[in-house]
Motif scaffolding. Sequence first.
Motif, mmCIF file in Angstrom:
data_model
loop_
_atom_site.group_PDB
_atom_site.id
_atom_site.type_symbol
_atom_site.label_atom_id
_atom_site.label_comp_id
_atom_site.label_asym_id
_atom_site.label_seq_id
_atom_site.Cartn_x
_atom_site.Cartn_y
_atom_site.Cartn_z
ATOM 1 N N UNK A 7 0.822 -1.221 0.000
ATOM 2 C CA UNK A 7 0.000 0.000 0.000
ATOM 3 C C UNK A 7 0.848 1.260 0.000
ATOM 4 N N UNK A 8 2.169 1.116 0.060
ATOM 5 C CA UNK A 8 3.044 2.285 0.148
ATOM 6 C C UNK A 8 3.093 3.047 -1.171
ATOM 7 N N UNK A 101 7.771 11.980 0.589
ATOM 8 C CA UNK A 101 7.586 10.888 1.548
ATOM 9 C C UNK A 101 7.204 9.581 0.852
ATOM 10 N N UNK A 102 7.501 8.464 1.544
ATOM 11 C CA UNK A 102 7.027 7.149 1.136
ATOM 12 C C UNK A 102 6.362 6.525 2.358
ATOM 13 N N UNK A 103 5.110 6.111 2.225
ATOM 14 C CA UNK A 103 4.370 5.541 3.359
ATOM 15 C C UNK A 103 3.087 4.883 2.838
ATOM 16 N N UNK A 104 2.431 4.053 3.645
ATOM 17 C CA UNK A 104 2.907 3.537 4.933
ATOM 18 C C UNK A 104 3.841 2.344 4.727
ATOM 19 N N UNK A 105 4.846 2.244 5.581
ATOM 20 C CA UNK A 105 5.846 1.192 5.474
ATOM 21 C C UNK A 105 5.860 0.324 6.736
ATOM 22 N N UNK A 106 6.311 -0.909 6.585
ATOM 23 C CA UNK A 106 6.501 -1.806 7.729
ATOM 24 C C UNK A 106 5.239 -2.481 8.224
ATOM 25 N N UNK A 107 5.434 -3.367 9.189
ATOM 26 C CA UNK A 107 4.317 -4.083 9.801
ATOM 27 C C UNK A 107 3.648 -3.212 10.856
#
Length: 282
Positions: A7-8, A101-107
């Motif tokens: 979704x990033x 920006x780049x998001x959303x990232x990670x668990x």
Amino acid sequence: MNTINKSAVQQIATIHSNKRVGAYHQILINVGEMVKSCRPGNFVAISVGGDSSRMILRRAFAISRVSDSSQYGGTMELIVAPHGSGSKWLCAQPEGSELDIVAPLGTSFGIPTEPINALLVGGGYGSAPLFGLADVLKNRGCKVDMLLGASIGTKIYAPMEGKRSVNSLKIYTEDGSMGEKGRVTESLLEIISNRSIDVIYSCGPMGMLRAITELVANTEVIHQCAVEESMACGIGICMTCVLPVRNEDGSTSMLRSCIDGPVMDGSHVQWDLVGRIPEAHQ
């Protein structure tokens, strides 16, 4: 890019406000529809320094909370400590500045499907993502208690907001300048027993996360922690943020904090091997 970050998106976002709150900066960014994909525990990677900067790597910042209002649209809140060159640059940006920006990232943190008793434990500004998490948990009918700790009182982020966000709040400082003198882990087992805690969610220094994991090792409490490892790329390419994690067969894998984390099961992290290379991988 790993499916965890499916979704990033990369986009240009505008700083809506930048306020000093104690030792930190509360930065509110207009991000539009992106908020619909953000979950508690996710982070954002921001290009810092400007076009002529030598800081070529993005900086990773935990997302404190997101909001979607008719007045401001989709906004993302960051709580930033101006320590390094990248975070100092970000804290110096005025309202109206644009960010890449780049998001959303990670668990993200696992949210229960039924009401539970949750304990949120935060250290310093690392506690910021817990406020947004508290909102989500309370909306699920959970009972939410919070412990905040720091070396000194000025490093406790927004204690009054903490009191409004949860059922109960307890503060610890190592010098005794706010709340009780000591660390958040000192009465942890007693609190778990008295309040029938089912899950602990934690954000903060790695030493604190390890201490919590060791304390609950012989209990049935689940510990979800957001690890703090330096992330150079934020999207799983550079391998600088790897952590030793125990597999089901007892072996150890070096997993990327930015892809397989930052939220991990504390009991799976090989805390005694953090910063070292397991023999099997040498």
